[in-house]
Write a protein that holds these residues in place. Structure first.
Motif, short mmCIF file in Angstrom:
data_model
loop_
_atom_site.label_atom_id
_atom_site.label_comp_id
_atom_site.label_asym_id
_atom_site.label_seq_id
_atom_site.Cartn_x
_atom_site.Cartn_y
_atom_site.Cartn_z
N TYR A 94 0.80 -1.21 0.00
CA TYR A 94 0.00 0.00 0.00
C TYR A 94 0.84 1.27 0.00
CZ TYR A 94 -3.97 -2.96 1.00
OH TYR A 94 -4.95 -3.90 0.93
N LEU A 95 2.06 1.19 0.45
CA LEU A 95 2.90 2.38 0.54
C LEU A 95 3.34 2.85 -0.83
CD1 LEU A 95 5.11 1.46 3.60
CD2 LEU A 95 3.13 2.95 3.54
N ARG A 96 3.45 4.16 -0.98
CA ARG A 96 3.93 4.80 -2.21
C ARG A 96 3.13 4.43 -3.46
NH1 ARG A 96 8.01 4.18 1.21
NH2 ARG A 96 9.50 5.85 1.53
N GLN A 97 1.86 4.20 -3.30
CA GLN A 97 0.99 3.93 -4.44
C GLN A 97 0.53 5.28 -5.01
OE1 GLN A 97 0.15 0.89 -5.78
NE2 GLN A 97 1.71 0.12 -4.39
N PRO A 98 0.40 5.42 -6.32
CA PRO A 98 -0.07 6.70 -6.88
C PRO A 98 -1.54 6.93 -6.54
CG PRO A 98 0.17 5.04 -8.60
CD PRO A 98 0.72 4.43 -7.34
N HIS A 99 -1.88 8.18 -6.38
CA HIS A 99 -3.26 8.56 -6.08
C HIS A 99 -4.04 8.63 -7.38
CE1 HIS A 99 -2.72 10.03 -1.81
NE2 HIS A 99 -1.50 9.75 -2.19
N PRO A 100 -5.33 8.32 -7.36
CA PRO A 100 -6.13 8.45 -8.58
C PRO A 100 -6.28 9.92 -8.97
CG PRO A 100 -7.47 7.65 -6.74
CD PRO A 100 -6.07 7.74 -6.27
N GLU A 101 -6.73 10.17 -10.20
CA GLU A 101 -6.86 11.53 -10.72
C GLU A 101 -7.77 12.41 -9.86
OE1 GLU A 101 -5.76 13.40 -13.37
OE2 GLU A 101 -4.21 11.86 -13.55
N ALA A 102 -8.92 11.93 -9.50
CA ALA A 102 -9.90 12.72 -8.75
C ALA A 102 -9.85 12.38 -7.26
CB ALA A 102 -11.29 12.50 -9.30
N CYS A 103 -8.67 12.20 -6.73
CA CYS A 103 -8.52 11.83 -5.32
C CYS A 103 -8.92 13.02 -4.44
CB CYS A 103 -7.08 11.41 -5.03
SG CYS A 103 -6.84 10.88 -3.34
N SER A 104 -9.66 12.74 -3.38
CA SER A 104 -10.12 13.82 -2.49
C SER A 104 -9.46 13.75 -1.12
CB SER A 104 -11.64 13.76 -2.35
OG SER A 104 -12.00 12.52 -1.76
N CYS A 105 -8.31 13.08 -1.04
CA CYS A 105 -7.63 13.01 0.26
C CYS A 105 -7.01 14.37 0.59
CB CYS A 105 -6.57 11.92 0.26
SG CYS A 105 -5.08 12.34 -0.67
N SER A 106 -6.59 14.56 1.83
CA SER A 106 -6.07 15.84 2.26
C SER A 106 -4.75 16.19 1.56
CB SER A 106 -5.87 15.85 3.78
OG SER A 106 -4.95 14.86 4.16
N VAL A 107 -3.95 15.21 1.23
CA VAL A 107 -2.68 15.47 0.57
C VAL A 107 -2.93 16.03 -0.83
CG1 VAL A 107 -0.56 14.40 -0.31
CG2 VAL A 107 -1.49 13.69 1.89
N CYS A 108 -3.78 15.38 -1.60
CA CYS A 108 -4.08 15.85 -2.95
C CYS A 108 -4.80 17.19 -2.93
CB CYS A 108 -4.92 14.82 -3.69
SG CYS A 108 -4.02 13.29 -4.02
N TRP A 109 -5.70 17.38 -1.98
CA TRP A 109 -6.40 18.66 -1.86
C TRP A 109 -5.40 19.78 -1.58
CZ3 TRP A 109 -6.88 22.30 1.97
CH2 TRP A 109 -7.86 23.28 1.76
N SER A 110 -4.44 19.54 -0.68
CA SER A 110 -3.44 20.55 -0.35
C SER A 110 -2.59 20.89 -1.57
CB SER A 110 -2.53 20.07 0.77
OG SER A 110 -3.27 19.85 1.94
N ARG A 111 -2.21 19.89 -2.34
CA ARG A 111 -1.43 20.15 -3.55
C ARG A 111 -2.21 21.02 -4.53
NH1 ARG A 111 0.41 14.30 -4.25
NH2 ARG A 111 2.17 14.23 -2.84
N ARG A 112 -3.49 20.73 -4.72
CA ARG A 112 -4.30 21.52 -5.64
C ARG A 112 -4.45 22.96 -5.16
NH1 ARG A 112 -7.38 16.72 -5.87
NH2 ARG A 112 -8.85 17.56 -4.36
N GLU A 113 -4.67 23.13 -3.85
CA GLU A 113 -4.84 24.48 -3.31
C GLU A 113 -3.56 25.29 -3.41
OE1 GLU A 113 -7.63 26.11 -2.19
OE2 GLU A 113 -8.58 24.37 -3.11
N LEU A 114 -2.41 24.67 -3.15
CA LEU A 114 -1.15 25.39 -3.25
C LEU A 114 -0.85 25.79 -4.69
CD1 LEU A 114 1.17 23.50 -0.76
CD2 LEU A 114 0.33 25.83 -0.58
#
Length: 96
Positions: free
Chosen positions: A7-27
């Motif tokens: 499970y570690l270091r798996q790529p996130h899906p395109e429309a991922c709504s996790c906090s990490v992906c959300w933070s990247r989009r906001e920044l």
């Protein structure tokens, strides 16, 4: 049963709504901070010169130099009048 390493270091899906992906989009969408310093101000630096570490302090222009004292209202504290002395009561009492 799957191990944790699968499970570690798996790529996130395109429309991922996790906090990490959300933070990247906001920044990526954010504008530079309005508090960024002007080109005349110099940040603090730590340099290595001849094998010794040298610290150069912050250099600010006259516009961005903070005042030596805080604003005048900071010295005003709520004044509730004369202090009430504390008188301990050693004997128990009952209300009538």
């Amino acid at each position: 049963m799957k191990s944790l390493s699968q499970y570690l270091r798996q790529p996130h899906p395109e429309a991922c709504s996790c906090s990490v992906c959300w933070s990247r989009r906001e920044l990526a969408n954010s504008v530079p901070s309005p508090s960024t310093v002007c080109p005349h101000c110099l940040p603090a630096e730590v340099l290595q010169v001849d094998g010794r570490w040298v610290c150069r302090p912050v250099s600010r222009c006259a516009k961005h130099t903070p005042p030596r004292r805080p604003p005048k209202y900071w010295h005003v504290v709520y004044d509730s009048g004369k202090p009430t002395p504390y008188v301990p009561i050693y004997e128990p009492f009952e209300l009538e």
